[in-house]
Motif scaffolding. Structure first.
Motif, mmCIF file in Angstrom:
data_model
loop_
_atom_site.group_PDB
_atom_site.id
_atom_site.type_symbol
_atom_site.label_atom_id
_atom_site.label_comp_id
_atom_site.label_asym_id
_atom_site.label_seq_id
_atom_site.Cartn_x
_atom_site.Cartn_y
_atom_site.Cartn_z
ATOM 1 N N SER A 183 0.821 -1.212 0.000
ATOM 2 C CA SER A 183 0.000 0.000 0.000
ATOM 3 C C SER A 183 0.853 1.260 0.000
ATOM 4 O O SER A 183 0.415 2.310 -0.476
ATOM 5 C CB SER A 183 -0.934 -0.001 1.212
ATOM 6 N N TYR A 184 2.087 1.187 0.503
ATOM 7 C CA TYR A 184 2.965 2.356 0.537
ATOM 8 C C TYR A 184 3.811 2.488 -0.735
ATOM 9 O O TYR A 184 4.691 3.350 -0.820
ATOM 10 C CB TYR A 184 3.873 2.312 1.772
ATOM 11 N N GLY A 185 3.590 1.630 -1.732
ATOM 12 C CA GLY A 185 4.212 1.809 -3.040
ATOM 13 C C GLY A 185 5.375 0.895 -3.352
ATOM 14 O O GLY A 185 5.772 0.788 -4.517
ATOM 15 N N SER A 186 5.939 0.249 -2.363
ATOM 16 C CA SER A 186 7.036 -0.678 -2.635
ATOM 17 C C SER A 186 6.497 -1.938 -3.308
ATOM 18 O O SER A 186 5.342 -2.334 -3.106
ATOM 19 C CB SER A 186 7.737 -1.049 -1.328
ATOM 20 N N GLN A 187 7.373 -2.561 -4.113
ATOM 21 C CA GLN A 187 6.992 -3.813 -4.769
ATOM 22 C C GLN A 187 8.039 -4.878 -4.487
ATOM 23 O O GLN A 187 9.231 -4.571 -4.335
ATOM 24 C CB GLN A 187 6.853 -3.630 -6.281
ATOM 25 N N GLU A 188 7.574 -6.127 -4.450
ATOM 26 C CA GLU A 188 8.476 -7.262 -4.305
ATOM 27 C C GLU A 188 8.168 -8.289 -5.384
ATOM 28 O O GLU A 188 7.000 -8.518 -5.708
ATOM 29 C CB GLU A 188 8.305 -7.930 -2.930
ATOM 30 N N PHE A 189 9.240 -8.863 -5.891
ATOM 31 C CA PHE A 189 9.098 -10.023 -6.773
ATOM 32 C C PHE A 189 9.906 -11.152 -6.165
ATOM 33 O O PHE A 189 11.088 -10.998 -5.889
ATOM 34 C CB PHE A 189 9.610 -9.733 -8.183
ATOM 35 N N ARG A 190 9.243 -12.282 -5.943
ATOM 36 C CA ARG A 190 9.928 -13.438 -5.360
ATOM 37 C C ARG A 190 9.818 -14.618 -6.310
ATOM 38 O O ARG A 190 8.736 -14.912 -6.825
ATOM 39 C CB ARG A 190 9.336 -13.804 -3.999
ATOM 40 N N SER A 224 22.104 -19.312 -13.050
ATOM 41 C CA SER A 224 20.873 -18.522 -13.081
ATOM 42 C C SER A 224 21.264 -17.052 -13.130
ATOM 43 O O SER A 224 22.306 -16.649 -12.578
ATOM 44 C CB SER A 224 20.003 -18.797 -11.854
ATOM 45 N N PHE A 225 20.440 -16.231 -13.775
ATOM 46 C CA PHE A 225 20.779 -14.827 -14.014
ATOM 47 C C PHE A 225 19.650 -13.930 -13.500
ATOM 48 O O PHE A 225 18.482 -14.149 -13.831
ATOM 49 C CB PHE A 225 21.019 -14.577 -15.503
ATOM 50 N N ILE A 226 20.010 -12.914 -12.731
ATOM 51 C CA ILE A 226 19.023 -12.006 -12.143
ATOM 52 C C ILE A 226 19.490 -10.580 -12.396
ATOM 53 O O ILE A 226 20.529 -10.147 -11.873
ATOM 54 C CB ILE A 226 18.876 -12.240 -10.624
ATOM 55 N N VAL A 227 18.749 -9.815 -13.189
ATOM 56 C CA VAL A 227 19.090 -8.425 -13.491
ATOM 57 C C VAL A 227 18.283 -7.514 -12.562
ATOM 58 O O VAL A 227 17.080 -7.704 -12.385
ATOM 59 C CB VAL A 227 18.787 -8.092 -14.961
ATOM 60 N N TYR A 228 18.969 -6.521 -11.982
ATOM 61 C CA TYR A 228 18.266 -5.571 -11.112
ATOM 62 C C TYR A 228 19.010 -4.247 -11.101
ATOM 63 O O TYR A 228 20.147 -4.137 -11.571
ATOM 64 C CB TYR A 228 18.123 -6.127 -9.693
ATOM 65 N N ASN A 229 18.347 -3.230 -10.568
ATOM 66 C CA ASN A 229 18.902 -1.880 -10.510
ATOM 67 C C ASN A 229 19.195 -1.545 -9.047
ATOM 68 O O ASN A 229 18.284 -1.258 -8.274
ATOM 69 C CB ASN A 229 17.899 -0.878 -11.092
ATOM 70 N N PRO A 230 20.467 -1.578 -8.620
ATOM 71 C CA PRO A 230 20.783 -1.368 -7.204
ATOM 72 C C PRO A 230 20.456 0.029 -6.700
ATOM 73 O O PRO A 230 20.407 0.252 -5.484
ATOM 74 C CB PRO A 230 22.292 -1.655 -7.134
ATOM 75 N N GLN A 231 20.235 0.990 -7.605
ATOM 76 C CA GLN A 231 19.861 2.330 -7.168
ATOM 77 C C GLN A 231 18.446 2.353 -6.600
ATOM 78 O O GLN A 231 18.122 3.212 -5.758
ATOM 79 C CB GLN A 231 19.967 3.323 -8.335
ATOM 80 N N TYR A 232 17.608 1.440 -7.069
ATOM 81 C CA TYR A 232 16.207 1.427 -6.630
ATOM 82 C C TYR A 232 15.759 0.066 -6.112
ATOM 83 O O TYR A 232 14.656 -0.055 -5.582
ATOM 84 C CB TYR A 232 15.281 1.825 -7.786
ATOM 85 N N GLN A 233 16.579 -0.955 -6.306
ATOM 86 C CA GLN A 233 16.149 -2.304 -5.975
ATOM 87 C C GLN A 233 17.195 -3.008 -5.108
ATOM 88 O O GLN A 233 18.393 -2.743 -5.236
ATOM 89 C CB GLN A 233 15.894 -3.126 -7.255
ATOM 90 N N GLU A 234 16.701 -3.909 -4.285
ATOM 91 C CA GLU A 234 17.581 -4.722 -3.452
ATOM 92 C C GLU A 234 17.338 -6.186 -3.766
ATOM 93 O O GLU A 234 16.190 -6.642 -3.805
ATOM 94 C CB GLU A 234 17.297 -4.473 -1.968
ATOM 95 N N LEU A 235 18.410 -6.910 -4.011
ATOM 96 C CA LEU A 235 18.330 -8.346 -4.274
ATOM 97 C C LEU A 235 18.712 -9.114 -3.011
ATOM 98 O O LEU A 235 19.759 -8.849 -2.405
ATOM 99 C CB LEU A 235 19.259 -8.736 -5.421
ATOM 100 N N ASP A 285 15.915 -19.562 -4.304
ATOM 101 C CA ASP A 285 14.825 -18.720 -3.821
ATOM 102 C C ASP A 285 15.398 -17.318 -3.619
ATOM 103 O O ASP A 285 16.341 -17.130 -2.848
ATOM 104 C CB ASP A 285 14.278 -19.284 -2.504
ATOM 105 N N TYR A 286 14.857 -16.332 -4.352
ATOM 106 C CA TYR A 286 15.371 -14.971 -4.217
ATOM 107 C C TYR A 286 14.227 -13.967 -4.283
ATOM 108 O O TYR A 286 13.140 -14.260 -4.789
ATOM 109 C CB TYR A 286 16.414 -14.659 -5.283
ATOM 110 N N THR A 287 14.495 -12.768 -3.782
ATOM 111 C CA THR A 287 13.516 -11.682 -3.773
ATOM 112 C C THR A 287 14.174 -10.404 -4.263
ATOM 113 O O THR A 287 15.293 -10.073 -3.847
ATOM 114 C CB THR A 287 12.964 -11.446 -2.356
ATOM 115 N N VAL A 288 13.499 -9.695 -5.153
ATOM 116 C CA VAL A 288 13.922 -8.369 -5.588
ATOM 117 C C VAL A 288 12.902 -7.372 -5.060
ATOM 118 O O VAL A 288 11.712 -7.443 -5.403
ATOM 119 C CB VAL A 288 14.022 -8.274 -7.120
#
Length: 564
Positions: free
Chosen positions: A40-47, A67-78, A136-139
């Motif tokens: 509800s506060y705007g954050s998103q998670e993908f697991r 396995s390959f996981i692309v993410y943006n460390p400026q806005y995302q945490e893996l 098992d990972y979460t972005v």
């Protein structure tokens, strides 16, 4: 007699074992879970959570070794929740720290503005036949980076899946639009603590086809499209509001410079299109990888590269700066009644109407875009989000009159060609004449000549070399209408030994003609192919393959001569 029966039974068993061994998959997902959560506060998670059992050396050493996981460390945490391998005897091998390797995504290598992106390479260790990989990972994305849920997932994986769970968690007051195509599973919907959970559990999914030219655009690949954007227009508006405004002085100045001294509208269009195509490099980062963001047009000009969306912004701005009314548009990968948003975008275009002619420009080519899906997945305006009906070009005809003569040990080819506008680059006529001279190679008193055809003709496409069977639709890039007429004049010291022929095939897919007619020292050869549609079902595939295989066979366009 009984002895023979036992032999037969043993043989059948061996055959069954052989078929089973060769038909077995490389690996199997025992479990695959993907969960998208919008707080509800705007954050998103993908697991993502998977259990994958390996059956072959190819799977172990190649296909699934990493396995390959692309993410943006400026806005995302893996966060890697767990990563290990359970060997066949039950031994657990935990993934060591040095098996987590961060690299720059390949398609960001030549894009300094995106060099902050990361790709986590998880090197799976302890692999053996029968081992199971657990990952098992979460972005987690910061609030505002991904404003809405935006999902477009094809359901079939590279190996079969025993159980595939897709879960979307959203605030209860947030409407979720979705389409599950190609699968009849109904979602379960639950409410708890102000959140709505929508979930599908799919079982015993087959592996994705490895046949060539299989894509969601074919219409028979199952997928999930889901979004919390209220409409396609709301989703597209998040891109459009990042486009440079009409009348941007920097773009107007550049457009005036590019078109200086040019008075004809078509030539001014050509100058702008050639600049954005040939002087601004293409970067293949997807909208999702850039967080559905684009840099302003002046940065694209200064750095001389851009993503598809960034180049669409630049092209639209330059056309507007030159006084044309330009409109950026998007088309989707597939048709869905609900749930399409930005991740489902297939391609971006820029259109403008000039002197009564509609021009639809892609961002990476001066050729007319292959409008293969415009009739099934129409264009949508980025400005208002509404579908735009345009006439799909049908003029794909290639008509060539070609003469072959022989002189002084050489073959002289003269071509008069007429090509439909849909196959030509913009601002280029389809009528041409050309001549070519090449040595005639004679060996043991014989010579062969391969009859020339258009370089962009369908015999040069790879569709003539497909498997004999196919379970999926096939979507050709365009319709086909090609006619080649060859006039061959033999000198006194040569005889055409290719026999006369008159072969015509007409079936459910189209028609083909191959004919050779002789009259003294002159021969007339005709080759024609017509395919009146683009999408062919498996029931029509045999007929289509018959035509394409015959058309692509080099023997069908090779003449044999005896040289005295």
């Amino acid at each position: 007699m009984i002895h023979n029966k036992h032999k037969l039974a043993l043989l059948l068993c061996l055959l069954l074992v052989t078929v089973t061994a060769f038909g077995a998959p490389e690996a199997e997902y025992k479990k695959l879970e993907k969960t998208w959560t919008l707080h509800s506060y705007g954050s998103q998670e993908f697991r993502c959570n998977m259990e994958l059992t390996l059956f072959t050396h190819t799977a172990m050493n190649g296909t699934y070794g990493e396995s390959f996981i692309v993410y943006n460390p400026q806005y995302q945490e893996l966060k890697i929740n767990s990563s290990y391998t359970r060997q066949k005897d039950g031994t657990v091998i935990k993934t060591p720290d040095n098996a987590f390797v961060e690299v720059l995504p390949r398609n960001a290598a030549d894009a300094p503005a995106y060099n902050h992106l990361k790709e986590m390479v998880v090197v799976h260790t302890g692999l053996e036949l029968g081992a199971t990989i657990y990952l098992d990972y979460t972005v987690t994305s910061k609030p505002g980076y991904l404003p809405e849920v935006d999902i477009f997932e094809t359901l079939l994986q590279s190996s079969p899946v025993k159980e595939y769970t897709l879960t979307i968690v959203t605030p209860a007051d947030k409407e979720l639009a979705f389409t599950l195509a190609g699968n009849k599973t109904k979602p379960s919907v639950t409410l708890s603590n102000g959140m709505r959970t929508t979930a599908w559990t799919l079982r015993n999914l087959p592996a994705a086809s490895r046949a060539p030219f299989v894509s969601v655009a074919n219409g028979d690949v199952p997928f999930l499209a889901a979004t919390t954007y209220a409409t396609e227009g709301d989703a597209l508006a998040t891109l459009f509001k990042q486009f440079n405004p009409v009348g941007d002085m920097q773009l107007t100045t550049l457009a005036e410079s590019l078109t200086e001294g040019i008075t004809k509208d078509e030539d001014r269009l050509k100058a702008i299109l050639e600049y954005t195509t040939n002087h601004i490099a293409n970067n293949t980062l997807t909208l999702e990888q850039t967080g559905y963001r684009l840099r302003p047009a002046y940065e694209i000009v200064n750095t001389a590269y851009g993503t598809e969306a960034e180049k669409a912004n630049l092209l639209a701005g330059l056309l507007g700066g030159a006084g044309f009314k330009a409109e950026p548009m998007a088309t989707y990968q597939a048709h869905a009644d609900k749930g399409l948003a930005l991740k489902a975008i297939d391609q971006l275009f820029v259109s403008c109407m000039v002197n009564g002619d509609l021009y639809v420009f892609s961002t990476y080519s001066t050729r007319r875009p292959q409008t293969v899906n415009f009739d099934r997945t129409p264009l949508f305006s980025l400005k208002d989000g509404k579908p735009i009906a345009i006439a799909v070009p049908k003029d794909y005809q290639i008509k060539s009159d070609i003469s072959l003569t022989f002189k002084d040990g050489k073959v002289v080819t003269s071509v008069k060609e007429s090509v439909g506008n849909a196959l030509m680059p913009y601002f280029t006529t389809g009528n041409s004449e050309s001549n070519n001279t090449a040595p005639l190679k004679v060996q043991d008193g014989y010579a062969t000549v391969v009859l020339p055809d258009a370089a962009y003709g369908f015999s040069h496409q790879p569709y003539g070399y497909l498997n004999s069977q196919r379970k999926e639709n096939i979507l050709l890039p365009r319709q086909v209408n090609e006619v080649y007429t060859y006039t061959v004049e033999c000198p006194d010291n040569m005889e055409l030994r290719t026999p006369e022929a008159n072969r015509t095939i007409r079936n459910a897919a189209g028609s083909l003609t191959l004919s050779v007619k002789k009259s003294g020292k002159t021969a007339t050869v005709t080759r024609s192919l017509e395919l009146s549609k683009q999408l062919y079902t498996p029931a029509e595939y045999t007929a289509l393959r018959q035509l394409l295989t015959e058309w692509s066979d080099v023997n069908g366009k090779t003449l044999l001569f005896e040289v005295h």
